[in-house]
Design a protein around this motif. Structure first.
Motif, mmCIF file in Angstrom:
data_model
loop_
_atom_site.group_PDB
_atom_site.id
_atom_site.type_symbol
_atom_site.label_atom_id
_atom_site.label_comp_id
_atom_site.label_asym_id
_atom_site.label_seq_id
_atom_site.Cartn_x
_atom_site.Cartn_y
_atom_site.Cartn_z
ATOM 1 N N ASN A 22 16.983 48.890 114.764
ATOM 2 C CA ASN A 22 17.015 50.228 114.193
ATOM 3 C C ASN A 22 16.758 50.153 112.687
ATOM 4 N N LYS A 23 16.119 51.113 112.143
ATOM 5 C CA LYS A 23 15.811 51.121 110.720
ATOM 6 C C LYS A 23 17.048 51.068 109.833
ATOM 7 N N PRO A 24 18.168 51.733 110.155
ATOM 8 C CA PRO A 24 19.322 51.663 109.251
ATOM 9 C C PRO A 24 19.891 50.257 109.104
ATOM 10 N N SER A 25 19.692 49.416 110.111
ATOM 11 C CA SER A 25 20.277 48.079 110.043
ATOM 12 C C SER A 25 19.382 47.075 109.339
ATOM 13 N N GLY A 26 18.099 47.248 109.359
ATOM 14 C CA GLY A 26 17.193 46.324 108.713
ATOM 15 C C GLY A 26 16.933 45.104 109.561
ATOM 16 N N GLN A 27 16.362 44.067 108.956
ATOM 17 C CA GLN A 27 16.018 42.837 109.654
ATOM 18 C C GLN A 27 17.061 41.756 109.362
ATOM 19 N N VAL A 28 17.290 40.888 110.356
ATOM 20 C CA VAL A 28 18.265 39.806 110.190
ATOM 21 C C VAL A 28 17.696 38.759 109.236
ATOM 22 N N LEU A 29 18.508 38.363 108.240
ATOM 23 C CA LEU A 29 18.091 37.332 107.299
ATOM 24 C C LEU A 29 18.052 35.967 107.984
ATOM 25 N N GLN A 30 17.236 35.071 107.473
ATOM 26 C CA GLN A 30 17.181 33.720 108.009
ATOM 27 C C GLN A 30 18.548 33.031 107.805
ATOM 28 N N VAL B 226 24.079 39.326 109.110
ATOM 29 C CA VAL B 226 23.658 39.806 107.792
ATOM 30 C C VAL B 226 22.180 40.183 107.873
ATOM 31 N N THR B 227 21.901 41.414 107.552
ATOM 32 C CA THR B 227 20.522 41.914 107.566
ATOM 33 C C THR B 227 20.098 42.248 106.145
ATOM 34 N N THR B 228 18.883 42.708 106.021
ATOM 35 C CA THR B 228 18.369 43.070 104.699
ATOM 36 C C THR B 228 19.051 44.303 104.132
ATOM 37 N N GLN C 264 20.408 50.819 97.840
ATOM 38 C CA GLN C 264 19.976 51.553 99.022
ATOM 39 C C GLN C 264 18.736 50.930 99.660
ATOM 40 N N HIS C 265 17.950 50.203 98.889
ATOM 41 C CA HIS C 265 16.724 49.630 99.426
ATOM 42 C C HIS C 265 17.036 48.315 100.138
ATOM 43 N N PRO C 266 16.209 47.898 101.088
ATOM 44 C CA PRO C 266 16.428 46.622 101.799
ATOM 45 C C PRO C 266 16.142 45.440 100.877
ATOM 46 N N THR C 267 17.120 45.061 100.058
ATOM 47 C CA THR C 267 16.892 44.092 98.987
ATOM 48 C C THR C 267 17.578 42.756 99.219
ATOM 49 N N ALA C 268 18.393 42.570 100.258
ATOM 50 C CA ALA C 268 19.085 41.295 100.479
ATOM 51 C C ALA C 268 18.076 40.198 100.790
ATOM 52 N N THR C 269 18.221 39.050 100.112
ATOM 53 C CA THR C 269 17.259 37.959 100.281
ATOM 54 C C THR C 269 17.889 36.665 100.784
ATOM 55 N N GLY C 270 19.195 36.521 100.711
ATOM 56 C CA GLY C 270 19.834 35.281 101.150
ATOM 57 C C GLY C 270 21.309 35.488 101.430
ATOM 58 N N CYS D 165 34.682 33.061 103.531
ATOM 59 C CA CYS D 165 34.038 33.711 102.390
ATOM 60 C C CYS D 165 32.546 33.867 102.685
ATOM 61 N N LEU D 166 32.038 35.097 102.545
ATOM 62 C CA LEU D 166 30.639 35.422 102.805
ATOM 63 C C LEU D 166 29.990 35.872 101.499
ATOM 64 N N VAL D 167 28.841 35.297 101.185
ATOM 65 C CA VAL D 167 28.109 35.635 99.959
ATOM 66 C C VAL D 167 26.726 36.147 100.354
ATOM 67 N N VAL D 168 26.347 37.267 99.749
ATOM 68 C CA VAL D 168 25.033 37.874 100.002
ATOM 69 C C VAL D 168 24.333 38.046 98.661
#
Length: 661
Positions: free
Chosen positions: A11-19, A37-39, A65-71, A80-83
């Motif tokens: 679904n678009k609200p969730s984005g793509q799963v990060l590697q 963790v998605t974008t 708000q933009h799909p900006t997560a990269t790692g 502990c989770l780091v994004v």
């Protein structure tokens, strides 16, 4: 198996799963957390294997708000989770968001009156941790490498920049108080890489941070702040690659014809090599002492070996008066002592003192005690009750005693003097930190001072023992006995080049022996002092001391319980022992009346101290004491009738009747 469940990640609200953005984490009992963790967001799912159910608990959106997560990275021990997310208006700026996953549903489970075997599908929301920004890395400065590791129980987010120079920034994430502490380490040595795009794995071995390239390994101790760059020992065969797993495992993938082989290796630190790279002792010794299993035993052995080396080196320098390194060698010993004592803990003293008791007789350095059974030198990890503490027992057994005995064996008075100085410095450092000193350490100090002819210092040390040593400490009586035996059996100043006549030394030793007896009586038990007096021929003084001690004990018992050991006949203080001493001393009396008074006093004393020795009849329970069932005549031989006016004399017959002759 859990029923099939559509994560809805397309679904678009969730984005793509990060590697690498899917994590499993144990939560409570048979419950697990699935973190995706998605974008655009962090999706938290609660899974119950017993219920065979799965449910979405929380959706945590990224800061923008933009799909900006990269790692993303996850540290399982601290949950502990780091994004990492890009700043929308800049391609180079990055924001770090930290989530601390809670696990308090177990506490809620315990608060229920009736335990439910099926945990509820609930995952508390993660703790709110302030975001922070990473500095911009300009072109040409190097490549940024990011990691999340666990060191010293804390999660650390690491930023390693490798270029012409190497710099490392550490973000310590305090998951309890929810703040981060930043420190930067500039590494002067270069960390060679084949190309700018080469990945640099990071792993942790016993809280030592390691970065590995194809040719070198960077080791970093964050506590002491030192690092070293070593050549890599991991030589990859042709057509093979490395991959690190967890904290200390290495997977080697090797292509062999059409087959792909895998080998797992467990990584270990070479402490001797790494410790040798650290030139500063103020960093090297703490580095070694802080090692934990499975490195603790080896690390402590290296620290003790360094003390042995320092003593030998200082001895060699002192043997050459023109040596310019004498002061530096002495200072190296002082640094070693300061670092080791700084790790000592008051909680370790009780166990340390008990273990050191068998060493007290050895520390007297007497030839008559040289053949006592050796204590075990095999130290296991279970023996180290308190980590990082190098005990006084270990220092004595594996360093000071070894060097002292070697000096005596080779008649090396210079080395014996060095051991004395090191022992004195150790006692002084422990005292300055308000730590107790083991009796064995005091005993070695007394033995060395006596052999070096420092009689005044011996008296001072014994007086300080009575002043500072706590009551009922194990080994007090053994220490007192050894101190007196040293004065009796070892010539004063025998390990010096003093030209004083032996006769004058002997007279001085005799005078000091009496002074030492008065000093040790202030901290030794009455039984020990009385036994010494008895063996030295002071029969009346010995009996008088025991009677006074018994009266004092009775008075204290009437007012309340006391902590002293029970006063009574012991080995060396039984009725036959006193009777034999009386037979040896009776010849010094001038008249028959004086001799009768002596034995009458002995009889009255034994009626109080050891009444069973006056009768060889069995006790009520049918048992007989070990040293009471034999009569005085069988133990001490014939009675000296001639000293009491002959066998037919009434006085002689009366005395013999009192003692069963």
């Amino acid at each position: 198996k859990v029923k099939e469940f559509n994560l809805g990640l397309l679904n678009k609200p969730s984005g793509q799963v990060l590697q690498g953005g899917i994590f499993w984490s144990d939560h409570v009992g048979t419950s697990q957390d699935l973190i995706v963790v998605t974008t655009r967001a962090v999706l938290c799912y609660k899974v119950s294997l017993q219920r065979k159910q799965m449910a979405l608990s929380h959706t945590l959106h990224h800061p923008f708000q933009h799909p900006t997560a990269t790692g993303t990275w996850f540290e399982p021990k601290t949950r502990c989770l780091v994004v990492l997310s890009k700043w929308p208006s800049s391609k180079e700026a990055h924001c770090v968001k930290v989530y601390v996953l809670s696990s308090n549903s177990a506490q809620k489970q315990q608060q229920r009156q009736k335990p439910n075997p099926f945990p509820r599908l609930e995952l508390p929301p993660p703790e709110k941790f302030p975001s922070f920004m990473l500095d911009h890395v300009k072109k040409g400065e190097g490549k940024r490498n990011l990691y999340l590791v666990n060191m010293e129980g804390y999660p650390y987010f690491l930023e390693l920049i490798v270029g012409t120079k190497v710099s490392l920034k550490l973000y310590q994430l305090n998951t309890q108080e929810l703040f981060h502490y930043v420190s930067t380490i500039a590494i002067n040595d270069s960390l060679p890489v084949k190309n700018s795009g080469e990945s640099i794995p990071a792993f942790v071995l016993d809280n030592i941070l390691c970065f590995s390239t194809s040719s070198h390994v960077l080791l970093l101790d964050i506590i002491n702040g030192f690092y070293c760059v070593l050549p890599s020992i991991m030589k990859a065969p042709s057509k093979s690659t490395f991959e690190f797993f967890g904290q200390e495992y290495l997977l080697v993938k090797q292509q062999n014809y059409n087959n792909l082989g895998y080998k797992f290796h467990r990584l270990r630190l070479n402490l001797a090599h790494v410790g040798g790279m650290v030139q500063d002792a103020s960093s090297r010794i703490p580095f070694l002492l802080r090692r934990q299993s499975p490195y603790a035993v080896k690390a402590r052995s290296l620290v003790l070996a360094e003390l042995n080396m320092l003593i030998k080196r200082q001895t060699d320098f002192l043997a050459h008066p023109d040596s310019a390194y004498k002061v530096a060698a002495a200072e190296a010993c002082r640094i070693w002592i300061r670092q080791v004592v700084s790790f000592y803990k008051e909680q370790a003293f009780e166990l340390d003192c008990k273990k050191s008791v068998p060493l007290i007789t050895k520390c007297a350095l007497l030839s008559s005690c040289a053949k006592t059974n050796n204590t075990s030198n095999d130290r296991t990890e279970q023996d180290d009750a308190i980590p990082s503490v190098l005990s006084q027992t270990e220092i004595l057994e594996e360093a000071l005693l070894v060097q002292a005995n070697d000096a005596l064996r080779n008649e090396n008075n210079i080395k014996l003097g060095v051991v004395r100085e090191v022992t004195a410095a150790m006692i002084s450092a422990l005292s300055d930190m308000s730590f107790q000193i083991c009796p064995a350490m005091y005993c070695l100090m007394i033995a060395l001072l006596w052999r070096r002819g420092h009689d005044k210092e011996v008296v001072t040390v014994i007086k300080s023992i009575s002043e500072y040593m706590i009551e009922n400490i194990p080994g007090r009586d053994i220490l007192a006995e050894m101190a007196l035996r040293i004065a009796d059996e070892v010539p004063l100043g025998c390990q010096t080049d003093d030209l004083e006549q032996d006769a004058s030394k002997h007279i001085k030793s005799q005078k000091l022996s009496g002074t030492l007896l008065q000093c040790v009586s202030s901290f030794a038990s009455p039984q020990m002092v009385a036994k010494t007096l008895l063996h030295r021929g002071y029969l009346k003084a010995s009996m008088s001391l025991l009677l006074k001690s018994r009266e004092s004990k009775s008075t204290n018992e009437s007012s309340g319980p006391i902590q002293n050991s029970q006063l009574g006949p012991q080995n060396g203080l039984s009725g036959p022992d006193f009777f034999a001493a009386a037979l040896a001393a009776v010849g010094n009396e001038h008249s028959v009346a004086d001799r009768c008074r002596l034995f009458n006093y002995l009889y009255q004393f034994l009626r109080v101290w050891d009444p069973r020795s006056l009768s060889c009849e069995p006790l009520k329970d049918g048992k007989v004491n070990d040293y009471h069932f034999v009569s005085f005549s069988e133990q001490c031989g014939a009675f000296p009738d001639d000293l009491f006016g002959g066998a037919g004399s009434p006085a002689c017959q009366k005395v013999k009747e009192l003692f069963g002759y």
